[in-house]
Design a protein around this motif. Sequence first.
Motif, PDB file in Angstrom:
ATOM      1  N   TRP A 130      -2.715   3.913   9.988  1.00 25.63           N
ATOM      2  CA  TRP A 130      -2.322   2.538  10.350  1.00 25.63           C
ATOM      3  C   TRP A 130      -1.781   2.506  11.783  1.00 25.63           C
ATOM      4  O   TRP A 130      -2.157   1.626  12.579  1.00 25.63           O
TER       5      TRP A 130
ATOM      6  N   ASP B 268      -0.715  10.404   5.728  1.00 26.34           N
ATOM      7  CA  ASP B 268      -2.056  10.144   6.246  1.00 26.34           C
ATOM      8  C   ASP B 268      -2.312   8.642   6.360  1.00 26.34           C
ATOM      9  O   ASP B 268      -2.869   8.171   7.370  1.00 26.34           O
ATOM     10  N   TYR B 269      -1.918   7.895   5.346  1.00 27.54           N
ATOM     11  CA  TYR B 269      -2.152   6.449   5.365  1.00 27.54           C
ATOM     12  C   TYR B 269      -1.368   5.793   6.506  1.00 27.54           C
ATOM     13  O   TYR B 269      -1.901   4.966   7.258  1.00 27.54           O
ATOM     14  N   THR B 270      -0.107   6.174   6.633  1.00 31.30           N
ATOM     15  CA  THR B 270       0.736   5.577   7.679  1.00 31.30           C
ATOM     16  C   THR B 270       0.245   5.963   9.066  1.00 31.30           C
ATOM     17  O   THR B 270       0.212   5.133   9.983  1.00 31.30           O
TER      18      THR B 270
ATOM     19  N   GLU C 227       0.825  -1.205   0.000  1.00 27.54           N
ATOM     20  CA  GLU C 227       0.000   0.000   0.000  1.00 27.54           C
ATOM     21  C   GLU C 227       0.867   1.266   0.000  1.00 27.54           C
ATOM     22  O   GLU C 227       0.540   2.260  -0.656  1.00 27.54           O
TER      23      GLU C 227
END
Length: 400
Positions: free
Chosen positions: A49, A44-46, A26
């Motif tokens: 998570w 933002d994604y990390t 990802e």
Amino acid sequence: MNATIHTIALHGAHDDHRAVVKLTRELVRIPSRGGVDSYDPVLDYTAAWLAEHNLHPRRLTESGATVALICEVAGAHPGPRYVLDACLDTAPYGDEAAWSYPPASGEITGGWLHGRGSADSKAGAAIFAHVLARLQQARHDLHGSVVLLLDVDEHTGRFGGAKTYFEGPAAPDRVDGVMIGYPGIDHLVIGGRGVLRARVHVHGVASHSGGSRTTPSAIAKAAELVSALGQVHLPAGDGEGFPPAAKLTVTAIRGGEGYSVTPDLCTLSVDIRLTPSLDDSAAEDLLRGCVTRVDAGWSGTQPSHVEITTRWPPYRLNDASRLKAAMLEAASAAGLATEAKVAGPSNIGNYLAGLGIEATAGFGVDYIGLHGTDERVRLDSIPPVQAAYHHALLTLLRPA
């Protein structure tokens, strides 16, 4: 105790394998080229998570721009602080048409995950995130703390995330060691040649190139300096402990424009790789001495100006380093024949050495094509690497 630590780390790594591959994939699918793409999507994604795994990420900013994402797991007992450092920004793609799969595809084939940043160092970031989540679950037994530092200003060459964390207004009061997640499963990098970088501004005298008056060309003078620098004597390697030898390279030449003007300025970029036998002071003296000798043969021109842009010392962890010993022991326990190595290229460990902080660099997943076409990582190399880092940290964060 070591057998228990090894079992915990190995089982955790195998249980996490699918999740680490998914997170790496990802992250690769989110373009984050240094100085090209916005970093907000990958940050933002990390961050999401990490938050989902009961961690508490926050952004580090410098001059209003985000330069890193960090979070810390603090053990229930006092002790050392170690940092897991990986970058989320990447090198550029190059010729996308030359890739077997698109650079942001995250394609998996034949046991390899393809894409820019898979090796440097989104796989490292994914592994470190899972190690931190495991340590969070065991925080009541930890003596000390672990920080996850994910830099998004690394491939620009500024290392803004690291510099802000280690030297910024909110810098920690202590850091006992840093583990940098660069790839490479065969070696634990415990040192590297330092670097002195300079721009040399070489002066001539401007005139019309077609005129009757001939004036000294800055380009011709610079060419003589390039030749002289190519003939300087540099010390050989320092032996078994620090085998790479010193090296001097002229990496760029900028001067002149069009056809009708004899140039009065030409700038050279000079990169000198340092060893214990050639430190930054000696390298600067060597460079300035060579510049002075060339200037002496060009009467009627201004002296060249040497502008030092970077000073990173050479470094090598000593044999008493707990960080080095813990990592090598953990890698061996994970079934890897990993050897300690002093690297030829400089790395952020050199910067940290200048701050008096121990660092390892360049132990990570097996890879092909770092910064090149078809960059990819071998998926079955992920579990032993994760187990080694987890094992090493559990060793370092137990009671002395």
